[in-house]
Design a protein around this motif. Structure first.
Motif, PDB file in Angstrom:
ATOM      1  N   PRO A 205      22.201 -13.334  19.172  1.00  0.00           N
ATOM      2  CA  PRO A 205      21.831 -11.935  18.948  1.00  0.00           C
ATOM      3  C   PRO A 205      22.946 -11.045  19.487  1.00  0.00           C
ATOM      4  O   PRO A 205      23.296 -11.122  20.665  1.00  0.00           O
ATOM      5  N   LEU A 206      23.528 -10.234  18.623  1.00  0.00           N
ATOM      6  CA  LEU A 206      24.699  -9.429  18.993  1.00  0.00           C
ATOM      7  C   LEU A 206      24.222  -8.098  19.541  1.00  0.00           C
ATOM      8  O   LEU A 206      24.127  -7.095  18.837  1.00  0.00           O
ATOM      9  N   SER A 207      23.903  -8.112  20.821  1.00  0.00           N
ATOM     10  CA  SER A 207      23.318  -6.945  21.474  1.00  0.00           C
ATOM     11  C   SER A 207      23.544  -7.051  22.974  1.00  0.00           C
ATOM     12  O   SER A 207      23.561  -8.153  23.541  1.00  0.00           O
ATOM     13  N   ASP A 208      23.703  -5.898  23.623  1.00  0.00           N
ATOM     14  CA  ASP A 208      23.774  -5.852  25.080  1.00  0.00           C
ATOM     15  C   ASP A 208      22.385  -5.803  25.703  1.00  0.00           C
ATOM     16  O   ASP A 208      22.257  -5.795  26.933  1.00  0.00           O
ATOM     17  N   LYS A 209      21.353  -5.763  24.863  1.00  0.00           N
ATOM     18  CA  LYS A 209      19.981  -5.672  25.357  1.00  0.00           C
ATOM     19  C   LYS A 209      19.168  -6.908  24.976  1.00  0.00           C
ATOM     20  O   LYS A 209      17.955  -6.818  24.804  1.00  0.00           O
ATOM     21  N   ALA A 210      19.830  -8.036  24.839  1.00  0.00           N
ATOM     22  CA  ALA A 210      19.138  -9.251  24.400  1.00  0.00           C
ATOM     23  C   ALA A 210      19.038 -10.265  25.529  1.00  0.00           C
ATOM     24  O   ALA A 210      19.960 -10.407  26.337  1.00  0.00           O
ATOM     25  N   GLN A 211      17.921 -10.965  25.564  1.00  0.00           N
ATOM     26  CA  GLN A 211      17.739 -12.084  26.483  1.00  0.00           C
ATOM     27  C   GLN A 211      17.316 -13.297  25.667  1.00  0.00           C
ATOM     28  O   GLN A 211      16.369 -13.226  24.880  1.00  0.00           O
ATOM     29  N   ILE A 212      18.019 -14.396  25.844  1.00  0.00           N
ATOM     30  CA  ILE A 212      17.755 -15.618  25.092  1.00  0.00           C
ATOM     31  C   ILE A 212      16.832 -16.520  25.903  1.00  0.00           C
ATOM     32  O   ILE A 212      17.036 -16.710  27.103  1.00  0.00           O
ATOM     33  N   VAL A 213      15.825 -17.069  25.221  1.00  0.00           N
ATOM     34  CA  VAL A 213      14.950 -18.062  25.843  1.00  0.00           C
ATOM     35  C   VAL A 213      15.119 -19.362  25.070  1.00  0.00           C
ATOM     36  O   VAL A 213      14.887 -19.416  23.860  1.00  0.00           O
ATOM     37  N   SER A 214      15.547 -20.407  25.762  1.00  0.00           N
ATOM     38  CA  SER A 214      15.734 -21.730  25.165  1.00  0.00           C
ATOM     39  C   SER A 214      15.500 -22.771  26.238  1.00  0.00           C
ATOM     40  O   SER A 214      15.888 -22.585  27.397  1.00  0.00           O
ATOM     41  N   LEU A 215      14.872 -23.878  25.866  1.00  0.00           N
ATOM     42  CA  LEU A 215      14.600 -24.935  26.834  1.00  0.00           C
ATOM     43  C   LEU A 215      15.784 -25.883  27.020  1.00  0.00           C
ATOM     44  O   LEU A 215      15.817 -26.657  27.978  1.00  0.00           O
ATOM     45  N   ASN A 216      16.726 -25.851  26.085  1.00  0.00           N
ATOM     46  CA  ASN A 216      17.940 -26.682  26.179  1.00  0.00           C
ATOM     47  C   ASN A 216      17.602 -28.157  26.391  1.00  0.00           C
ATOM     48  O   ASN A 216      18.162 -28.828  27.273  1.00  0.00           O
ATOM     49  N   LEU A 217      16.696 -28.664  25.588  1.00  0.00           N
ATOM     50  CA  LEU A 217      16.331 -30.074  25.682  1.00  0.00           C
ATOM     51  C   LEU A 217      17.485 -30.963  25.217  1.00  0.00           C
ATOM     52  O   LEU A 217      18.393 -30.515  24.513  1.00  0.00           O
ATOM     53  N   GLU A 218      17.418 -32.229  25.583  1.00  0.00           N
ATOM     54  CA  GLU A 218      18.479 -33.158  25.194  1.00  0.00           C
ATOM     55  C   GLU A 218      18.594 -33.295  23.683  1.00  0.00           C
ATOM     56  O   GLU A 218      19.687 -33.537  23.166  1.00  0.00           O
ATOM     57  N   CYS A 219      17.484 -33.147  22.974  1.00  0.00           N
ATOM     58  CA  CYS A 219      17.493 -33.332  21.523  1.00  0.00           C
ATOM     59  C   CYS A 219      17.817 -32.050  20.766  1.00  0.00           C
ATOM     60  O   CYS A 219      17.820 -32.046  19.525  1.00  0.00           O
ATOM     61  N   SER A 220      18.073 -30.966  21.475  1.00  0.00           N
ATOM     62  CA  SER A 220      18.381 -29.711  20.791  1.00  0.00           C
ATOM     63  C   SER A 220      19.736 -29.185  21.264  1.00  0.00           C
ATOM     64  O   SER A 220      20.154 -29.475  22.392  1.00  0.00           O
ATOM     65  N   PRO A 221      20.451 -28.434  20.420  1.00  0.00           N
ATOM     66  CA  PRO A 221      20.027 -28.075  19.068  1.00  0.00           C
ATOM     67  C   PRO A 221      20.285 -29.208  18.075  1.00  0.00           C
ATOM     68  O   PRO A 221      21.328 -29.858  18.136  1.00  0.00           O
ATOM     69  N   CYS A 222      19.332 -29.425  17.192  1.00  0.00           N
ATOM     70  CA  CYS A 222      19.495 -30.446  16.150  1.00  0.00           C
ATOM     71  C   CYS A 222      19.832 -29.827  14.802  1.00  0.00           C
ATOM     72  O   CYS A 222      20.285 -30.523  13.894  1.00  0.00           O
ATOM     73  N   PHE A 223      19.553 -28.514  14.652  1.00  0.00           N
ATOM     74  CA  PHE A 223      19.825 -27.770  13.427  1.00  0.00           C
ATOM     75  C   PHE A 223      19.059 -28.313  12.216  1.00  0.00           C
ATOM     76  O   PHE A 223      19.467 -28.123  11.078  1.00  0.00           O
ATOM     77  N   GLU A 224      17.947 -28.999  12.482  1.00  0.00           N
ATOM     78  CA  GLU A 224      17.122 -29.515  11.388  1.00  0.00           C
ATOM     79  C   GLU A 224      16.045 -28.498  11.024  1.00  0.00           C
ATOM     80  O   GLU A 224      15.605 -27.715  11.859  1.00  0.00           O
ATOM     81  N   ARG A 225      15.618 -28.533   9.762  1.00  0.00           N
ATOM     82  CA  ARG A 225      14.540 -27.643   9.321  1.00  0.00           C
ATOM     83  C   ARG A 225      13.192 -28.086   9.914  1.00  0.00           C
ATOM     84  O   ARG A 225      12.352 -27.254  10.234  1.00  0.00           O
ATOM     85  N   VAL A 226      12.987 -29.395  10.008  1.00  0.00           N
ATOM     86  CA  VAL A 226      11.769 -29.977  10.561  1.00  0.00           C
ATOM     87  C   VAL A 226      12.186 -30.920  11.683  1.00  0.00           C
ATOM     88  O   VAL A 226      13.179 -31.643  11.555  1.00  0.00           O
ATOM     89  N   CYS A 227      11.437 -30.895  12.765  1.00  0.00           N
ATOM     90  CA  CYS A 227      11.780 -31.727  13.917  1.00  0.00           C
ATOM     91  C   CYS A 227      11.871 -33.201  13.519  1.00  0.00           C
ATOM     92  O   CYS A 227      10.897 -33.770  13.009  1.00  0.00           O
ATOM     93  N   PRO A 228      13.019 -33.850  13.740  1.00  0.00           N
ATOM     94  CA  PRO A 228      13.146 -35.266  13.355  1.00  0.00           C
ATOM     95  C   PRO A 228      12.279 -36.194  14.198  1.00  0.00           C
ATOM     96  O   PRO A 228      12.014 -37.329  13.795  1.00  0.00           O
ATOM     97  N   TYR A 229      11.800 -35.711  15.358  1.00  0.00           N
ATOM     98  CA  TYR A 229      10.935 -36.529  16.206  1.00  0.00           C
ATOM     99  C   TYR A 229       9.458 -36.166  16.056  1.00  0.00           C
ATOM    100  O   TYR A 229       8.603 -36.729  16.764  1.00  0.00           O
ATOM    101  N   GLN A 230       9.173 -35.193  15.199  1.00  0.00           N
ATOM    102  CA  GLN A 230       7.797 -34.801  14.893  1.00  0.00           C
ATOM    103  C   GLN A 230       7.046 -34.214  16.082  1.00  0.00           C
ATOM    104  O   GLN A 230       5.814 -34.236  16.108  1.00  0.00           O
ATOM    105  N   HIS A 231       7.780 -33.663  17.087  1.00  0.00           N
ATOM    106  CA  HIS A 231       7.050 -33.061  18.204  1.00  0.00           C
ATOM    107  C   HIS A 231       7.425 -31.592  18.448  1.00  0.00           C
ATOM    108  O   HIS A 231       6.655 -30.848  19.030  1.00  0.00           O
ATOM    109  N   THR A 232       8.584 -31.164  18.008  1.00  0.00           N
ATOM    110  CA  THR A 232       9.053 -29.782  18.177  1.00  0.00           C
ATOM    111  C   THR A 232       8.824 -29.281  19.608  1.00  0.00           C
ATOM    112  O   THR A 232       8.379 -28.165  19.832  1.00  0.00           O
TER     113      THR A 232
END
Length: 352
Positions: free
Chosen positions: A290-317
Motif C-alpha cells: 500500500p503506497l501510503s504514509d498512513k498504512a499499517q500492514i498486518v501479516s502473519l509471515n508464516l513459513e508457507c507464505s507468501p505462496c501467491f496462489e489463488r487457493v491455499c495449496p494446503y487447504q487451510h489458509t
C-alpha cells in the motif's frame, strides 16, 4: 512542440492506481504533454480522477482475446490521434500489437513474449533493481540509460466534496458517525480474502467504539458482504455491488480508516490518503505494498507464505484464518490514534 503520448494501461484496478506516478513523471519530463491512456472499462473511473490524463480510450479486449480484425480497427482509430510515443505497461504480446498496428513511431516497453519488432524502444527488466510494480512502471518514463528518481511520490486520486455528498445522499447514508471502510473482496482468489466472520467481529468491535462500517466491493462481493453484515448483527452496511467504482472512490474518501485485503480497493484507499490497515495472506507487500504514509500492514509471515496462489495449496489458509480480529482491531486503533482526526463531514483528497 507539444508531445502527444499514449499509455497502454494495466488491466487490474490496483495496477491502474499504481500507474499514476508514471503519468506524473511523464509530465515532469515533457512539459505541456498531452497524455492519453488505453484501458479496460472497469479502470476508466480511476483515470477520470487523475488530472494528468487528458483523455482515456476504451480497451474492449478481454484476457486471451486476439480478435485481429477488431484490433486493426481500434489501431486505425488510435493512428488518427497522431501519437508521438506509446508506453506499453502490460508485458504481453497482445498489448504491443495495437501500438504497432497504429504506427506510433516510438514504442516503449519491457522485452517479453517475443515483442521484438513490435516495440522499438525496449528495456530489460532488472527485478532486483526494481522490486516493486510502481518502480517498474516509472522507469519506463526515463531514457534507457537514465536512473529512476527516488523517492517515487505516492499515487493520488482526486475526489471532490460535491460528488461525495451526492452519492451519500443517493444511497441515504448518514455522516453523523465517523466511517470505517471495509473491503472484503479480492479478485485474485480466496487465498487473499480474510474470513467473513473475522470482518464481522471487527465491525462489531468498531461499532461499539462509535464508528459506522461500510462494506465496499463489486457485484462479485455481494454474497460475502451480505454474510459479514448478517454475522455482524447489522453493524456493517453492505454496499458491495450497489456502487460503481466511481461512486466507491467518492464514498471511500469520506472514511476515517479503511481495512482491506490485498486488492484493488486497497490501492484506491491508499491513493485517497485514507488511513489504511492492509491484510496480507498469500501475497506479499514487497511487490505491491500500500503506497501510503498512513498504512499499517498486518501479516502473519508464516513459513508457507507468501505462496501467491489463488487457493491455499494446503487447504487451510492459516495465513488468514489465524489472523484474529483482535490483532487487526489493535492495528486499527493504533493507526487512528497516530493519524490526525478527520471530521465526519465530507472531505477532499488532493494531489501532493
Amino acid at each position: 512542440m507539444i508531445k502527444k503520448l499514449l499509455v497502454i494501461g494495466p488491466s487490474w484496478v490496483g495496477d491502474g492506481v499504481m500507474a499514476q506516478p508514471l503519468y506524473r513523471r511523464l509530465h515532469e519530463r515533457h512539459p505541456g504533454l498531452e497524455l492519453h491512456v488505453f484501458a479496460p472499462a472497469w479502470t476508466l473511473p480511476l483515470l477520470a480522477r487523475m488530472p494528468e490524463v487528458a483523455k482515456s480510450h476504451l480497451n474492449p479486449f478481454g484476457h486471451g482475446q486476439l480478435r485481429l480484425r477488431e484490433r486493426w480497427r481500434t489501431a486505425r482509430a488510435l493512428h488518427r490521434e497522431g501519437f508521438d510515443q506509446v508506453v506499453v505497461l502490460p508485458n504481453s504480446l497482445k498489448a504491443a500489437l495495437i501500438p504497432f498496428m497504429a504506427g506510433i513511431p516510438l514504442r516503449t516497453g519491457f522485452t517479453g513474449e517475443l515483442r521484438y519488432g513490435l516495440l522499438n524502444d525496449t528495456r530489460e527488466l532488472d527485478e532486483h533493481e526494481l522490486p516493486t510494480m510502481v518502480e517498474r512502471f516509472c522507469i519506463l518514463a526515463e531514457n534507457d540509460r537514465h536512473g529512476l528518481p527516488r523517492p517515487i511520490p505516492h499515487p493520488r486520486l482526486i475526489s471532490q466534496a460535491p460528488a461525495q455528498r451526492a452519492v451519500a445522499e443517493r444511497l441515504g447514508l448518514s455522516l453523523e458517525k465517523p466511517v470505517i471502510a471495509m473491503c472484503p473482496g479480492a479478485e485474485y482468489g480466496p487465498a487473499k480474502r480474510w474470513p467473513a466472520r473475522h470482518f464481522a467481529a471487527l465491525a462489531q468491535a468498531l461499532s461499539e467504539r462509535g464508528y459506522q462500517v461500510w462494506l465496499f466491493g463489486s457485484g462479485k462481493d455481494e454474497e460475502i458482504g451480505a454474510e459479514i453484515s448478517r454475522l455482524a448483527g447489522g453493524c456493517a452496511l453492505n454496499l458491495c455491488g450497489k456502487t460503481g467504482l466511481d461512486e466507491a472512490i467518492d464514498l471511500m474518501a469520506l472514511a476515517r480508516l479503511a481495512v482491506c485485503n490485498d486488492s484493488g480497493l486497497m490501492h484506491v484507499a491508499a491513493a485517497l490518503d485514507v488511513a489504511l490497515v492492509a491484510l496480507y495472506g498469500s501475497s506479499s507487500p514487497d511487490f505491491t505494498p500500500p503506497l501510503s504514509d498512513k498504512a499499517q500492514i498486518v501479516s502473519l509471515n508464516l513459513e508457507c507464505s507468501p505462496c501467491f496462489e489463488r487457493v491455499c495449496p494446503y487447504q487451510h489458509t492459516r495465513c488468514l484464518e489465524d489472523m484474529l480480529p483482535e490483532r487487526v482491531l489493535q492495528a486499527c486503533l493504533n493507526l487512528i490514534a497516530a493519524t490526525a482526526p478527520i471530521s465526519p463531514t465530507p472531505n477532499m483528497a488532493t494531489p501532493s
